[in-house]
Structures are given as structure tokens and as C-alpha cells.
Design a protein around this motif. Structure first.
Motif, PDB file in Angstrom:
ATOM      1  N   LEU A  40       0.852  -1.189   0.000  1.00  0.00           N
ATOM      2  CA  LEU A  40       0.000   0.000   0.000  1.00  0.00           C
ATOM      3  C   LEU A  40       0.889   1.241   0.000  1.00  0.00           C
ATOM      4  N   PRO A  41       0.984   1.932  -1.139  1.00  0.00           N
ATOM      5  CA  PRO A  41       1.811   3.148  -1.188  1.00  0.00           C
ATOM      6  C   PRO A  41       1.067   4.329  -0.570  1.00  0.00           C
ATOM      7  N   PRO A  42       1.721   5.471  -0.428  1.00  0.00           N
ATOM      8  CA  PRO A  42       1.022   6.665   0.066  1.00  0.00           C
ATOM      9  C   PRO A  42      -0.130   7.034  -0.861  1.00  0.00           C
ATOM     10  N   ALA A  43      -1.100   7.771  -0.299  1.00  0.00           N
ATOM     11  CA  ALA A  43      -2.258   8.278  -1.043  1.00  0.00           C
ATOM     12  C   ALA A  43      -3.055   7.167  -1.702  1.00  0.00           C
ATOM     13  N   SER A  44      -3.229   6.046  -0.971  1.00  0.00           N
ATOM     14  CA  SER A  44      -3.927   4.884  -1.549  1.00  0.00           C
ATOM     15  C   SER A  44      -4.849   4.237  -0.530  1.00  0.00           C
ATOM     16  N   LEU A  45      -5.770   3.427  -1.051  1.00  0.00           N
ATOM     17  CA  LEU A  45      -6.654   2.610  -0.232  1.00  0.00           C
ATOM     18  C   LEU A  45      -6.606   1.183  -0.758  1.00  0.00           C
ATOM     19  N   ARG A  46      -6.778   0.237   0.133  1.00  0.00           N
ATOM     20  CA  ARG A  46      -6.922  -1.160  -0.258  1.00  0.00           C
ATOM     21  C   ARG A  46      -8.402  -1.538  -0.139  1.00  0.00           C
ATOM     22  N   VAL A  47      -8.931  -2.162  -1.186  1.00  0.00           N
ATOM     23  CA  VAL A  47     -10.345  -2.514  -1.233  1.00  0.00           C
ATOM     24  C   VAL A  47     -10.494  -4.003  -1.499  1.00  0.00           C
ATOM     25  N   ARG A  48     -11.328  -4.650  -0.713  1.00  0.00           N
ATOM     26  CA  ARG A  48     -11.700  -6.046  -0.971  1.00  0.00           C
ATOM     27  C   ARG A  48     -13.013  -6.053  -1.760  1.00  0.00           C
ATOM     28  N   THR A  49     -12.993  -6.593  -2.944  1.00  0.00           N
ATOM     29  CA  THR A  49     -14.148  -6.529  -3.835  1.00  0.00           C
ATOM     30  C   THR A  49     -15.292  -7.400  -3.320  1.00  0.00           C
ATOM     31  N   MET A  50     -16.508  -6.851  -3.393  1.00  0.00           N
ATOM     32  CA  MET A  50     -17.715  -7.610  -3.121  1.00  0.00           C
ATOM     33  C   MET A  50     -18.344  -8.099  -4.432  1.00  0.00           C
ATOM     34  N   TYR A  51     -18.571  -7.160  -5.343  1.00  0.00           N
ATOM     35  CA  TYR A  51     -19.218  -7.474  -6.613  1.00  0.00           C
ATOM     36  C   TYR A  51     -18.543  -6.699  -7.742  1.00  0.00           C
ATOM     37  N   SER A  52     -18.607  -7.287  -8.929  1.00  0.00           N
ATOM     38  CA  SER A  52     -18.056  -6.655 -10.122  1.00  0.00           C
ATOM     39  C   SER A  52     -18.958  -7.001 -11.292  1.00  0.00           C
ATOM     40  N   GLY A  53     -19.506  -5.977 -11.947  1.00  0.00           N
ATOM     41  CA  GLY A  53     -20.435  -6.213 -13.047  1.00  0.00           C
ATOM     42  C   GLY A  53     -19.709  -6.378 -14.372  1.00  0.00           C
ATOM     43  N   ILE A  54     -20.134  -7.359 -15.162  1.00  0.00           N
ATOM     44  CA  ILE A  54     -19.584  -7.550 -16.503  1.00  0.00           C
ATOM     45  C   ILE A  54     -20.359  -6.675 -17.473  1.00  0.00           C
ATOM     46  N   SER A  55     -19.640  -5.896 -18.254  1.00  0.00           N
ATOM     47  CA  SER A  55     -20.257  -5.100 -19.318  1.00  0.00           C
ATOM     48  C   SER A  55     -20.507  -5.986 -20.517  1.00  0.00           C
TER      49      SER A  55
END
Length: 352
Positions: free
Chosen positions: A23-38
Motif C-alpha cells: 500500500l503506497p502513500p495516497a492509496s486505499l486497499r479494497v476487498r471486492t464484493m461485486y463486479s459487473g460484466i459489461s
């Protein structure tokens, strides 16, 4: 270990393991819940027809130019409709106004990844509205695409709008145009989509294989035709019929992602004789006349606010929730080969 979806060739998709990023500066770590396919833009990459696969977009010239001769594959983490939980925030941005905190649910674009490190600036103010189902937040981007098309169409109270293509974005456009006070004629060939369009407020749902949308629009308007049409199927034949459907001086908003040559588009007919206005809508920017007031972020937020208020129900469009990694390849195959069986397909990471 995390996972990421990648295209390794034409109509070839894999889910591969990834290591944890620092995790570098100015960042967030996110654990994905859902991801929609286009089912539009993303499938062009899956099918190998997307221009980015064999040409290069020159940002300075705003032109596609010849690309690198090497293979573009693998194409990693293409998705653009994600929602997840913040698990870590770099110390330099923690607690800043508008910045998500640990355990906040956020929406954004980080691709089909089970976990992502995202620049903090990309998630500033992206905590989902109170009471909103996180699944609905996967529609922020596609909702903005539909919103942008409706802004470009500029429907007025009581006007007739023909919307061609009732996939997810077309259905959202149908609902948004209806909320704007327009009467919408929804046009497609797939029964599931047409039935959903009626539930989303369309005054008529037309199977264009059986009924001329242009003739129906005139029968509903004392012969004038639709005031405006929105084309979201990405097919040139539908764009031609959208042009046919509007009145003299009517506007057609071309918002689909068209591939290949324009077979079926005949500009010497109604387009020429009815002096039709043809405008392009692309999520890269709002209509120029609105650029001082609207941008992508406002469209995203407004769409999600409408969903939180119950004015639009994007979750109703989720036809398939697919576990990662087992069902991913089959999900793309379904959208590619049997589009009549699905609306929105969502990758579900909640039990991965």
C-alpha cells in the motif's frame, strides 16, 4: 492470495492468482464484493473486436493510430463496475474529509479483481449512499453511461423517445427518460429485455423484427415521428432505424459502441431528407453545453441517489450472480452466445 480475471486470447478467459500489493502513500486497499460484466464494451475485448487491441489511441491527436504488432494478450482486469469494502487506508490520507475509512463500502473502477490498491483520489466521496444495496452500486458506471445519453437526448415533458437496444444500459436509459417525463418506445429483439422495458415504464415495447419502430412512432404522434431517439445497441442497422424513427429535425443520440464497417446505415435516405441531427454520446464527457454543470462524477452520484431513493431499481436487472473463480468463463460465454438468457451478470467475490 487474490485473483484477477484476464483475457488470454479471443473468447478465452482465465482467473489467475495474484500476490498482495504493498500500500503506497495516497492509496486505499479494497476487498471486492461485486463486479459487473459489461455486455457491450467488455465483450468487444472478449471477442477481439475492440480497437484498443490492435491500434493505439493517441491522446494528444485524439486519433487511433497503428498499434504495436505484438499480441495484446493477456488483457488483465478489464472490468469497470466494482463495489467493495475498504480494508486499509494509507496514513497520509486517513481521516481526510470525503475520504472513505476502513469498513466503508465504496464504488469505483478497479477491474475484475478480488482485491485492489486504488489511488485515494479515485475513491474520494465514493462511499455508497446510506441504505443502498451494495449490489446496486455496481451500476454506477453503466448508469452514468445511460444518464449521459439521456442528457444528450434532452427529452422534454410529454415528448416521444425511441430507445434502441434494451440491454442493461438501454433499460436504464428507458427508465431515466421516463423519469424525465418522456414517453418511451423501447426497441429490441429479445423478449426478456422487452418485458423488462415495460416494467421500467416504456409505453410500448417493440420487437423490431416484427414491427417497424419508425412507423409505430409516427402512429403514436399523428404522423410526426419521435422527437428524439437514443441508440444503445451498437448495431448500424439499429442506428439507421433510429434515424428513420425521428421527426423532421429530430435528434438521434448514438451512444452504442459500434464495431466494424457501417453495414445497414444508409445516410442518403431519411437522415438526408429529414435533416436529422446526429450526435455522439460517450462517457468520456457530458454534452458540451452541459460541461460547466455536469461531469462523470455528478452523473455517477446522481444515478446512485436515484437508486437509493427508489426511483430506479438496478438490482432488478441482475439476472446472474456468478461465484469467482468457478463460473467466470461460463458467464462470458453466456453473454456472448446466449444474450437472450441474461441481463446483468455480476461476479460475486463475497464467499471467494
Amino acid at each position: 492470495m487474490g485473483t484477477v480475471v484476464q483475457f488470454v486470447g479471443t473468447r478465452r478467459v482465465e482467473v489467475v492468482e495474484t500476490g498482495e500489493e504493498p500500500l503506497p502513500p495516497a492509496s486505499l486497499r479494497v476487498r471486492t464484493m461485486y463486479s459487473g460484466i459489461s455486455a457491450g464494451t467488455e465483450l468487444t475485448a472478449y471477442r477481439g473486436t475492440n480497437p484498443y487491441l490492435n491500434r493505439t489511441w493517441d491522446e494528444q491527436q485524439r486519433l487511433f493510430v497503428p498499434g504495436d504488432a505484438t499480441s495484446p494478450y493477456p488483457v488483465v482486469g478489464w472490468g469497470y463496475s466494482e463495489v467493495g469494502v475498504v480494508t486499509e487506508v494509507s496514513a497520509d490520507v486517513a481521516g481526510k474529509p470525503g475520504m472513505p475509512a476502513v469498513d466503508d463500502v465504496v464504488w469505483g473502477i478497479w477491474g475484475h479483481r478480488s482485491e485492489a490498491v486504488v489511488p485515494a483520489s479515485k475513491l474520494d466521496g465514493h462511499t455508497i449512499p446510506p441504505g443502498l444495496d451494495p449490489l446496486a452500486a455496481t451500476f454506477a458506471r453503466v448508469g452514468a453511461v445511460a444518464f449521459n445519453a439521456v442528457l444528450a437526448a434532452e427529452p422534454h415533458l410529454g415528448e416521444l423517445v425511441t430507445v434502441f437496444g434494451q440491454g442493461v444500459i438501454g433499460l436504464l436509459a428507458t427508465r431515466l427518460a421516463t423519469l424525465s417525463g418522456a414517453r418511451v418506445v423501447a426497441c429490441d429483439t429479445i423478449p426478456l429485455r422487452l418485458a423488462t422495458a415495460s416494467a421500467f415504464g416504456a409505453v410500448a415495447a417493440v420487437d423490431v423484427r416484427e414491427t417497424s419502430a419508425a412507423e409505430l412512432a409516427r402512429s403514436l404522434t399523428d404522423g410526426r415521428g419521435a422527437d428524439v431517439a437514443v441508440e444503445l445497441s451498437g448495431t448500424h442497422a439499429a442506428l439507421h432505424e433510429a434515424i428513420r424513427s425521428v421527426t423532421v429535425g429530430g435528434r438521434v443520440v448514438a451512444a452504442g459502441f459500434y464495431q466494424g464497417d457501417a453495414m445497414g446505415l444508409r445516410l442518403g435516405e431519411e437522415f438526408h431528407h429529414n435533416r436529422v441531427e446526429l450526435v455522439s454520446s460517450q462517457i468520456g464527457g457530458p454534452p458540451p453545453r452541459l460541461a460547466g454543470r455536469w461531469d462523470q462524477d455528478r452523473m455517477n452520484r446522481t444515478f446512485l441517489a436515484l437508486a437509493a431513493d427508489g426511483a430506479i431499481d438496478p438490482v432488478a436487472l441482475v439476472s446472474h450472480r456468478v461465484r469467482v473463480p468457478d463460473g467466470v468463463a461460463a458467464a462470458y460465454q453466456l453473454l456472448d452466445e446466449r444474450p437472450g438468457e441474461a441481463l446483468q451478470v455480476v461476479l460475486d467475490y463475497t464467499e471467494s
